[in-house]
Design a protein around this motif. Structure first.
Motif, short mmCIF file in Angstrom:
data_model
loop_
_atom_site.label_atom_id
_atom_site.label_comp_id
_atom_site.label_asym_id
_atom_site.label_seq_id
_atom_site.Cartn_x
_atom_site.Cartn_y
_atom_site.Cartn_z
N VAL A 1 27.60 71.12 -5.78
CA VAL A 1 27.39 71.45 -4.37
C VAL A 1 28.28 70.57 -3.50
N ALA A 2 29.00 71.19 -2.60
CA ALA A 2 29.84 70.45 -1.65
C ALA A 2 29.22 70.59 -0.26
N THR A 3 28.71 69.49 0.27
CA THR A 3 28.07 69.50 1.59
C THR A 3 28.97 68.80 2.58
N ILE A 4 29.36 69.50 3.59
CA ILE A 4 30.33 68.96 4.54
C ILE A 4 29.77 67.75 5.26
N SER A 5 30.59 66.72 5.41
CA SER A 5 30.18 65.51 6.12
C SER A 5 30.38 65.70 7.62
N PRO A 6 29.74 64.88 8.44
CA PRO A 6 29.97 64.98 9.89
C PRO A 6 31.44 64.81 10.26
N TYR B 1 25.30 73.72 14.96
CA TYR B 1 26.18 74.36 13.99
C TYR B 1 26.29 73.50 12.74
N TYR B 2 26.30 72.18 12.91
CA TYR B 2 26.36 71.30 11.73
C TYR B 2 25.09 71.46 10.89
N LEU B 3 23.94 71.47 11.53
CA LEU B 3 22.69 71.66 10.77
C LEU B 3 22.69 72.99 10.04
N GLN B 4 23.17 74.04 10.69
CA GLN B 4 23.24 75.34 10.04
C GLN B 4 24.18 75.32 8.83
N GLN C 1 24.68 75.17 2.82
CA GLN C 1 25.41 74.60 1.69
C GLN C 1 24.52 73.85 0.72
N ASN C 2 23.40 73.30 1.19
CA ASN C 2 22.65 72.33 0.39
C ASN C 2 21.20 72.78 0.17
N PRO C 3 20.76 72.84 -1.09
CA PRO C 3 19.40 73.33 -1.37
C PRO C 3 18.31 72.37 -0.95
N ARG C 4 18.66 71.14 -0.58
CA ARG C 4 17.64 70.22 -0.09
C ARG C 4 17.28 70.47 1.37
N VAL C 5 18.06 71.28 2.06
CA VAL C 5 17.95 71.40 3.52
C VAL C 5 17.56 72.81 3.92
N SER C 6 16.55 72.92 4.77
CA SER C 6 16.23 74.17 5.47
C SER C 6 16.03 73.83 6.94
N LEU C 7 15.84 74.84 7.76
CA LEU C 7 15.75 74.62 9.20
C LEU C 7 14.48 75.19 9.79
N GLU C 8 13.97 74.50 10.79
CA GLU C 8 12.86 75.00 11.62
C GLU C 8 13.44 75.31 13.00
#
Length: 833
Positions: A22-27, A47-50, A55-62
Motif C-alpha cells: 500500500v502506498a499512502t501519500i504523505s502530506p 481532499y487529503y483525508l479523502q 488508499q489505506n485500509p486503516r482509514v475511513s471517513l465520517e
C-alpha cells in the motif's frame, strides 16, 4: 532477468500485513511542499483525508455535515483493518454505553483541532498524525490501532479557517517576517477565530446554534468517546498549556475521578514536551467550568476532555518574549501532545473504561414503563409552541429524553398547556448533562471564570419550570401534539394572532415581504366568539381581510399556508367590535411598515455580537440585512433604512459629523437600536439623553484596602462580570415589551454598564429587579448597585427613537426568551413615534 523465485514472489503476498504494497501519500507529497510552509485551506485538508481513505485500509471517513458556507466537515476514523471491517458492530456497542452495556469494545479516542479558525497549527498536526497512524509499523501504533479507534477532526471551523489562511497566506512574503506589527499577524475584521455568523464555535457545544456544532455533537454521541483532545492556540507570548487547569475552577458537577484521570494523562504530556525541551504550564489561567466548550462538554458526558493551548505564530513566525514562535514549532508541539494523548489514553485504557461505566451507572432505567410515576422537570413556555420546539430539538441533539403532555395540567396556580409544555424525567442516561443545563447555583469557591458563570436554560428560554414533579406515564407521550390550523369562514373580517408566539414574527415578516397590510394592537382587547370572550394582549397582530392589493380569499390561503408551516395559531373574527378594549378599527391599531435594517460592522465593533444580531435578522427572521463597515458610514444615505443597529463596541472612529447625520435619521423617523458599549458613543454624541454608569463608577464600590499583592487577581475577578443571569422587571404597557409572557424577564449580563436613575420621562421600559441575581456569580457590590436601576431605555427623537439596551438580549442566539424585545424594536417602535 530476475530469477524465477523473485518473479514468483512478486505475484504472491509473502506477508499478512494488510499494508503490504500500500502506498499512502504523505502530506508533503500531496501538497508539493513541506507541511506548514503555507497555511492549509479547508478544501486541501478534506481532499487529503479523502485521498488517504481511498488508499489505506486503516482509514475511513465520517461526514458530519456542512458549515454555513457549505464546506463539508470530515473526520478520519483510523484503526486496524480488522476493526474497520466491524465498525458497524463497534458503533452499535457504543450506543449502549449510556445504558450500562459492558465495555468490551475498543477504546475510542477523539482528537479535534482548530475550532478557532486562526488557531491553525492543530489542523496541520492532525494531517501529519493521520498519515503516521495510517502507515506506521511501530509496535505501539499497531497495538494502539488493534485496541482503539482514533477519530481525527483536523478542522472544526471550516469557514473561519479559510478566512484566516487566505489572509495570512496573502500577506506572507518569501522572507518570513517575525514583527508582530506585520499585516500577516494582524487580521482584518472579522478574524478567522469565528465562523460565518461570527460565532465562537467553542462556546456552542451546549447551545448548538450552528451546523458545525450540531455535527460535532452528533459525532460525539455516535461514538461516545473515552478521551477527547481539544487543540487550540493562545497568545504568542505564552508557552504551552495542557489541563487539568486551575483546580478550584472546575465545575462542581464534574466528578473528582475525572480530574484525577486528567492529572494522570498530564504526566504523558509532560514527558513528551520535556523530551523536546518545550516549556509548558498546567495549573494556571484556564479552567474546566463551562460545559459549552470542547474540552469540558466531554466531562459532563462520561468522557475525559483535555484542553491544549500552543503559543500562536498567527502566520509563519512571530517574535515573542520567549523568543521566536514558528508555525513549524507549533505543529511539532501539537503533534507531540497528540502522540502523548494516544499513548496516555492507551496506557490508562482500563481506568478510562471504568470511569465511563461508573459515570453512567444508575443514571438510567432501561424500561420507563416499569415505573408508573416519574419525577422530573415540568416546563412551559406560556403558550409559545415555537420556543418549546427549539428546546426539544436541542434536548434531542444532546440525547436527553423528554415527553409531551397528552392533557393540560395545573401545578398550583400554573397551567401547563399541551402544545407548549414538556416533561423531562430525572432518571435517565443523560441526567448529569440535564442537571448542568438547568443548574442555578449562585455560590462558588473561586469567582474567576474563563467564560460565563451560568447558562441555565430555564432563563435562556424564559421557561415556567417546576422541579421534582411526579407524573403518571399515562399523561405523557413521546410524540409531539399535532398542530392544526384553525378554520375560518367567509364571514370573517380579520385574522388575529397572539404576539406571544415566537413564530408569529416570522409570519409577520413574510406577510410584509409580500405586501400584505398588517397592524398591531397598541392596547389590549377582547373578541367574543361563540359566546366566549377571547383576550388579546397588546402587541397582537390584525390582518384585515379587506385590502387594496389582495382579495380576502388570497389572504386566507396565504395566511393558512404560513400558519401551518410555522405552526402559528391564527384566530378569525366575524366582527370588528371588541367585547372589551379597543375595536379593530381603532386608531390604536398601528400599521406595521416593512423594515430595512442597517447593521454596523467592522473594526471597533464586537465581532461576536455583530454576528448574533446578523444571525437573528438573517437566519431567524429572514430579513435582508445590510451590513456596513464602520469606515463606510459617512458615505451611506441613512434615509434608505428604517433601523441602524449598534452592537457592543467602542466606535471611536465615528465623528461629530456622523453623529449629526444619525440624529437627523432619528428625527425623520428612523430607529436606533444600540447595546452595551455602543451606548457610550451615543452618549458622547448627545444622541442618548439618559446618563450612563460605566465600569469606573461601579469599580469605586469595591474596597481594596488592606489587600496584599497576591490577592490582586482574585480582587479583579470579583470586579468582573463573567456572565450572570439577572432578572428585569418590565413595564408591560411599553411596546418594547409586547408579547413577553410576564412582568419579569431573565437576561444574561456580562458587561459592567448601567444607567443612572431615571424618573418622570416615560423612557424606562425595564429595570433590574430589587434582588436581581437569578443564577451565576455577581459580586454583592453590583447586586446592590444594579438593584431597581434602569436596564432598557426607549427615548423619543422627534419622529424616531433610540432603543438603548444595557445588555445583549440575544446572548449567543440561545436567549430566546428575550428575542422579542428586538422584534418589537424593529416592527412596533417605528409606528409609535
Amino acid at each position: 532477468m530476475l530469477p524465477a523465485f523473485f518473479a514468483e514472489a512478486k505475484k504472491t503476498r509473502l506477508t499478512d500485513n494488510p499494508l503490504y504494497g500500500v502506498a499512502t501519500i504523505s502530506p508533503e507529497e500531496f501538497l508539493g511542499y513541506p507541511l506548514g510552509e503555507r497555511l492549509l485551506r479547508h478544501d486541501q485538508i478534506n481532499y487529503y483525508l479523502q485521498q488517504i481513505a481511498q488508499q489505506n485500509p486503516r482509514v475511513s471517513l465520517e461526514d458530519t455535515g456542512v458549515s454555513h458556507e457549505a464546506r463539508k466537515q470530515l473526520t478520519a476514523v483510523i484503526t486496524s483493518v480488522e476493526n474497520q471491517a466491524k465498525l458497524d458492530d463497534i458503533l452499535a456497542q457504543r450506543q449502549q454505553v449510556k445504558y450500562g452495556a459492558q465495555q468490551d469494545g475498543p477504546l475510542i479516542i477523539w482528537l479535534a483541532y482548530s475550532i478557532h479558525g486562526d488557531e491553525i497549527s492543530g489542523a496541520h498536526s492532525a494531517i501529519k498524525l493521520s498519515h503516521m497512524l495510517a502507515t506506521s509499523e511501530e509496535k505501539w501504533v499497531t497495538n494502539l490501532l488493534n485496541n482503539a479507534v482514533v477519530l481525527i477532526t483536523p478542522s472544526q471551523n471550516p469557514d473561519g479557517l479559510d478566512r484566516f489562511s487566505t489572509w495570512a497566506n496573502g500577506y506572507a512574503g518569501k522572507v518570513a517576517v517575525s514583527d508582530p506589527n506585520h499585516k500577516e499577524h494582524k487580521q482584518g475584521w472579522p478574524s478567522g477565530r469565528s465562523n460565518h455568523y461570527l460565532a465562537d464555535l467553542n462556546r456552542d457545544w451546549l447551545f448548538l446554534r450552528h451546523p458545525e456544532s450540531q455535527g460535532r455533537v452528533a459525532l460525539f454521541h455516535r461514538w461516545q468517546p473515552h478521551y477527547v483532545g481539544d487543540f487550540h492556540e493562545m497568545g504568542h507570548n505564552h508557552s504551552y498549556f495542557f489541563q487539568p487547569g486551575v483546580p478550584d475552577r472546575t465545575h462542581p458537577l464534574t466528578p473528582a475521578a475525572n480530574q484525577k484521570l486528567t492529572a494522570k494523562l498530564a504526566a504523558y504530556h509532560q514527558a513528551e514536551l520535556d523530551t523536546k525541551k518545550q516549556a509548558y504550564f498546567s495549573r494556571q489561567l484556564f479552567d474546566d467550568f463551562f460545559y459549552g466548550k470542547g474540552s469540558t462538554y466531554p466531562d459532563i458526558n462520561g468522557a475525559i476532555g483535555v484542553l491544549f493551548e500552543q503559543a500562536s505564530a498567527r502566520g509563519q513566525q512571530q517574535a515573542s518574549v520567549n523568543g521566536l514562535v514558528t508555525m513549524q514549532e507549533a505543529i511539532d508541539n501539537q503533534y507531540a501532545t497528540s502522540i502523548s494523548s494516544l499513548k496516555g489514553a492507551l496506557a490508562l485504557r482500563s481506568e478510562l473504561e471504568q470511569y465511563q461505566a461508573e459515570f453512567f451507572e444508575d443514571k438510567h432505567q432501561k424500561a420507563m414503563k416499569k415505573k408508573p410515576r416519574q419525577a422530573g422537570l415540568l416546563m412551559s413556555t406560556s403558550k409559545d409552541s415555537g420556543r418549546i420546539k427549539v428546546l426539544t430539538q436541542l434536548l434531542a441533539q444532546h440525547q436527553i429524553e423528554y415527553y409531551y403532555l397528552t392533557n393540560p395540567l395545573s401545578q398550583g396556580e400554573i397551567d401547563f398547556a399541551v402544545n407548549s409544555s414538556i416533561f423531562i424525567p430525572n432518571n435517565q442516561a443523560q441526567s448529569a448533562l440535564l442537571t448542568a443545563m438547568f443548574d442555578d447555583r449562585t455560590e462558588f469557591v473561586d469567582p474567576t471564570f474563563y467564560d460565563i458563570s451560568t447558562w441555565n436554560l430555564q432563563h435562556a428560554f424564559d421557561l415556567t419550570l417546576r422541579r421534582n414533579v411526579k407524573l403518571e406515564l399515562s399523561v405523557l407521550n413521546q410524540t409531539a401534539p399535532k398542530f392544526t390550523v384553525n378554520q375560518w369562514d367567509d364571514k370573517a373580517v380579520a385574522l388575529l394572532i397572539n404576539w406571544q408566539q415566537s413564530q408569529a414574527v416570522l409570519l409577520l415578516q413574510q406577510l410584509l415581504e409580500q405586501g400584505v397590510l398588517v397592524k398591531f394592537a397598541a392596547k389590549p382587547f377582547s373578541i367574543k366568539q361563540q359566546n366566549k370572550n377571547t383576550d388579546f394582549a397588546a402587541g397582537s397582530l390584525q390582518i384585515p381581510l379587506k385590502q387594496d392589493k389582495f382579495s380576502a380569499s388570497d389572504i386566507n390561503k396565504l395566511v393558512a399556508k404560513l400558519a401551518q408551516k410555522l405552526q402559528v395559531d391564527v384566530v378569525a373574527t366575524n366582527t370588528s367590535s371588541a367585547s372589551a378594549g379597543i375595536d379593530l378599527g381603532s386608531p390604536d391599531f398601528k400599521v406595521i411598515k416593512p423594515i430595512r435594517p442597517l447593521l454596523i460592522s467592522g473594526k471597533g465593533t464586537s465581532i461576536s455580537e455583530v454576528g448574533q444580531l446578523w444571525y437573528y435578522l438573517d437566519n431567524t427572521l429572514g430579513v435582508a440585512t445590510t451590513m456596513v463597515d464602520i469606515n463606510q458610514l459617512p458615505s451611506i444615505n441613512l434615509s434608505d433604512y428604517s433601523h441602524v443597529l449598534f452592537a457592543d463596541g467602542r466606535y471611536q472612529t465615528l465623528d461629530e459629523r456622523f453623529a449629526r447625520k444619525l440624529g437627523q435619521f432619528a428625527s425623520e423617523g428612523g430607529v436606533i437600536i444600540a447595546q452595551k458599549g455602543a451606548l457610550n458613543w451615543l452618549s458622547r454624541a448627545n444622541l442618548l439623553k439618559t446618563n450612563l454608569r460605566s465600569d469606573r463608577f461601579y469599580k469605586q464600590l469595591f474596597d481594596a484596602e488592606g489587600l496584599t499583592f497576591d490577592k490582586k487577581s482574585k480582587f479583579r475577578a470579583k470586579q468582573a462580570i463573567g456572565g450572570a443571569i439577572l432578572e428585569l422587571k418590565l413595564d408591560t404597557s411599553h411596546p418594547i415589551n409586547f408579547g413577553l409572557p410576564s412582568d419579569r424577564l431573565p437576561i444574561l449580563k456580562n458587561k459592567v454598564l448601567g444607567f443612572s436613575q431615571v424618573t418622570g420621562d416615560f423612557s424606562v421600559a425595564a429595570k433590574y429587579a430589587s434582588q436581581p441575581l437569578l443564577s451565576g456569580y455577581l459580586a454583592q457590590e453590583y447586586q446592590s448597585s444594579f438593584s431597581n436601576s434602569a436596564a432598557i431605555i426607549v427615548e423619543s427623537h422627534n419622529k424616531g427613537a433610540v432603543v438603548a439596551l444595557a445588555d445583549n438580549l440575544l446572548f449567543r442566539n440561545i436567549w430566546l426568551g428575550s428575542e422579542k424585545v428586538y422584534a418589537n424594536a424593529l416592527y412596533f417602535i417605528p409606528a409609535l413615534h
